[in-house]
Design a protein around this motif. Structure first.
Motif, mmCIF file in Angstrom:
data_model
loop_
_atom_site.group_PDB
_atom_site.id
_atom_site.type_symbol
_atom_site.label_atom_id
_atom_site.label_comp_id
_atom_site.label_asym_id
_atom_site.label_seq_id
_atom_site.Cartn_x
_atom_site.Cartn_y
_atom_site.Cartn_z
ATOM 1 N N ILE A 1 0.960 -1.275 0.480
ATOM 2 C CA ILE A 1 -0.152 0.116 0.089
ATOM 3 C C ILE A 1 0.687 1.495 0.124
ATOM 4 O O ILE A 1 1.644 1.436 0.716
ATOM 5 N N GLY B 1 -2.109 5.661 1.164
ATOM 6 C CA GLY B 1 -3.066 4.316 0.852
ATOM 7 C C GLY B 1 -4.177 4.786 -0.298
ATOM 8 O O GLY B 1 -4.870 3.869 -0.214
ATOM 9 N N THR C 1 -2.811 0.542 -3.799
ATOM 10 C CA THR C 1 -2.738 -1.067 -2.829
ATOM 11 C C THR C 1 -2.263 -1.987 -4.384
ATOM 12 O O THR C 1 -2.654 -1.572 -5.716
ATOM 13 N N THR D 1 -7.465 -7.889 1.768
ATOM 14 C CA THR D 1 -7.069 -5.988 1.382
ATOM 15 C C THR D 1 -5.842 -5.584 2.691
ATOM 16 O O THR D 1 -6.929 -6.052 3.868
ATOM 17 N N SER E 1 -4.772 -2.195 4.599
ATOM 18 C CA SER E 1 -5.460 -0.854 4.576
ATOM 19 C C SER E 1 -4.407 -0.467 5.769
ATOM 20 O O SER E 1 -3.847 -0.767 6.350
ATOM 21 N N ARG E 2 -4.332 0.927 5.963
ATOM 22 C CA ARG E 2 -3.265 1.428 6.654
ATOM 23 C C ARG E 2 -3.940 2.554 7.563
ATOM 24 O O ARG E 2 -5.121 3.552 7.055
ATOM 25 N N ASP E 3 -3.432 2.731 8.729
ATOM 26 C CA ASP E 3 -4.093 4.201 9.565
ATOM 27 C C ASP E 3 -3.205 4.710 10.062
ATOM 28 O O ASP E 3 -2.831 4.372 10.758
ATOM 29 N N TYR F 1 -2.753 -2.756 8.202
ATOM 30 C CA TYR F 1 -3.546 -4.248 8.380
ATOM 31 C C TYR F 1 -3.539 -4.788 7.308
ATOM 32 O O TYR F 1 -3.738 -4.294 5.894
#
Length: 123
Positions: free
Chosen positions: A51, A55, A58, A69, A71-73, A80
């Motif tokens: 990613i 974000g 991907t 899947t 994802s990131r924060d 994740y």
């Protein structure tokens, strides 16, 4: 220095789901592309997903497209990997990685890796 700590692995039945997390201890986490690799016993390490720092982009291995899947924060310095429809061939140690200068697409660019978390899928 970059420290990556994975969590969320475990034992799950085929068809089930798991969500992996990777907490990064690093300044400017949002400047790093992030990714997940996996390594099964007797096999080479395999790129699973990447990613971009924002974000917005991907990338996935063909073997997991449509099931996993990433994802990131950036506010939590965490990336994740949501894994659905798990298969026995997904059994491996899953390793989080960071890429300071790339887009997250090229598996050769990742400079930092964590210790990994075991995922076991029973059939």
């Amino acid at each position: 220095q970059v420290q990556l700590v994975e969590s969320g692995g475990g034992l799950v039945q085929a068809g089930g789901s798991l969500r992996l997390s990777c907490a990064a201890s690093v300044r400017s986490f949002s400047r790093y592309a992030m990714g997940w690799f996996r390594q099964a016993p007797g096999k080479e390490r395999e790129f699973v997903a990447g990613i971009s720092w924002s974000g917005s982009s991907t990338y996935y291995a063909d073997s997991v497209k449509g099931r996993f899947t990433i994802s990131r924060d950036n506010a939590k310095n965490t990336v994740y990997l949501q894994m659905n429809s798990l298969k026995s061939e997904d059994t491996a140690v899953y390793i989080c990685a960071a890429d300071r200068y790339g887009s997250g697409k090229d598996s050769q660019h990742y400079e930092y890796r964590g210790q990994g978390t075991q995922v076991t899928v029973s059939s």
